[in-house]
Design an enzyme around this catalytic site. Structure first.
Site, short mmCIF file in Angstrom:
data_model
loop_
_atom_site.label_atom_id
_atom_site.label_comp_id
_atom_site.label_asym_id
_atom_site.label_seq_id
_atom_site.Cartn_x
_atom_site.Cartn_y
_atom_site.Cartn_z
N ARG A 53 0.82 -1.22 0.00
CA ARG A 53 0.00 0.00 0.00
C ARG A 53 0.85 1.26 0.00
O ARG A 53 0.38 2.34 -0.38
CB ARG A 53 -0.92 0.00 1.22
CG ARG A 53 -2.03 -1.04 1.18
CD ARG A 53 -2.79 -1.07 2.48
NE ARG A 53 -1.92 -1.45 3.60
CZ ARG A 53 -2.31 -1.46 4.86
NH1 ARG A 53 -3.53 -1.07 5.19
NH2 ARG A 53 -1.47 -1.83 5.81
N LYS A 184 -3.18 -24.96 11.90
CA LYS A 184 -2.08 -25.22 12.81
C LYS A 184 -1.72 -24.00 13.64
O LYS A 184 -1.10 -24.12 14.70
CB LYS A 184 -0.87 -25.76 12.05
CG LYS A 184 -0.38 -24.89 10.90
CD LYS A 184 0.52 -23.74 11.30
CE LYS A 184 0.83 -22.85 10.13
NZ LYS A 184 1.63 -21.66 10.50
N GLU A 274 -1.84 -14.70 12.91
CA GLU A 274 -3.10 -15.10 12.27
C GLU A 274 -3.93 -16.05 13.14
O GLU A 274 -5.15 -16.13 12.98
CB GLU A 274 -2.82 -15.76 10.92
CG GLU A 274 -2.23 -14.82 9.87
CD GLU A 274 -3.23 -13.82 9.32
OE1 GLU A 274 -4.37 -13.75 9.84
OE2 GLU A 274 -2.86 -13.09 8.38
#
Length: 328
Positions: A53, A184, A274
């Site tokens: 960006r 995971k 995440e």
């Protein structure tokens, strides 16, 4: 359920072209992972544009003439990237690659499902495996999987990234490869807690071993193939993420075990873990689909601050006794 693409267009790029000509590739996402992947391709004498960006050029300019477009942004950035790409005239023969591991909280889809839905005529490839970006940047040996419903596209990507330090295998199961790498991260948080509490090697080994059938149960329910979860993008990725301090998700669990607030841990990381978002989406899917996820459920409660790390361990140890072969 996997999003099935239309009949594949004739690719202008295949394994033979990759091995004999310079390929133009654009990497979207200039973080550690995107930069590491860009470096691998550059070392194979291909042309790479690295875009973020903050780049001075537009995304449209960055992907112009690109034969392969690879997205390595965080999960929260995937919807925006897909939306921007839809406004660009992407030729149907362009190979779209995703190297993001996560689940979209709004749709509960994986990145490849979101990309394929937006570009049904393009071949989509998932790049996933036990790949800690810092080790790859240092040139240490590693392996990964290029998975796609289009074999020729998977093979092209395989040769695009392969080198004497980075071995790429192909797979026909993109969803399974993607889910293995995504799920995971939840387990890595649990293992980080185990390590942070100094519970020992026995507990860590038991946790990882019992986590595998949980991941397989979820992954196959959502459309992945069982054998994929025993490969590099499944068990391999789990072992790397659950046993290395380089893993951000592992460090989240470790920090929680030390009594640190989640917000402080994420601030100290300075990058995305995440597994935090994935845990929330995974539990929502499990509730909707009726999938037993005992480990993920305790991680979810811990992240919400509803239980302590010690209570999470106790909850797992106090579950009803059953045969090991039982997958619940």
């Amino acid at each position: 359920m996997p999003v099935m693409p239309n009949a594949p267009s004739i690719l202008s790029l295949d394994a033979e072209v990759v091995q004999t000509e310079s390929v133009e590739l654009t990497v979207i996402g200039a973080g550690a992972w995107g930069s590491a992947l860009a470096s691998l391709v550059q070392k194979n004498n291909h042309t790479v544009r690295l875009w973020s960006r903050r780049s001075e050029i537009s995304l449209g300019e960055a992907v112009d003439q690109a034969q392969v477009i690879l997205s390595a942004v965080s999960m929260k950035g995937v919807p925006s990237v897909v939306a921007q790409l839809r406004d660009i005239d992407i030729p149907p023969e362009t190979i779209l690659v995703t190297a993001t591991k996560g689940l979209d909280p709004e749709t509960t889809r994986t990145p490849s499902q979101m990309i394929q839905a937006a570009f049904p005529d393009n071949p989509v490839v998932v790049l996933s495996g036990p790949n800690l970006s810092k080790e790859i940047e240092q040139g240490q040996p590693a392996a990964t999987v290029a998975a796609s419903l289009h074999p020729a596209a998977a093979e092209a990507v395989q040769y695009l990234f392969s080198s004497d330090t980075f071995r790429v295998y192909s797979s026909p199961d993109p969803l399974g490869a993607e889910l293995g790498g995504t799920l995971k991260n939840v387990i890595a948080i649990a293992v980080g807690v185990c390590e942070g509490l100094n519970l020992g090697a026995n507990a860590r080994s038991a946790l990882i071993t019992r986590a595998l059938p949980e991941v397989i149960r979820i992954g196959t329910h959502l459309g992945g193939q069982p054998e994929t979860f025993f490969g590099l993008s499944g068990l391999g990725d789990m072992l790397a993420t659950c046993t290395s301090v380089l893993s951000r998700n592992y460090r989240v669990g470790y920090g929680l075990a030390q009594g640190k607030p989640l917000a402080q841990i994420l601030e100290e990381l300075g990058s995305t873990a995440e597994g935090v978002n994935t845990t929330q989406v995974l539990v929502a899917i499990a509730n909707r689909e009726g999938i037993p996820v005992p480990i993920a459920r305790q991680v979810h409660r811990l992240l919400l601050g509803k239980i302590t790390p010690q209570e999470a361990v106790e909850a797992l140890m106090e579950r009803d006794l059953k045969p090991e072969a039982c997958d619940l």
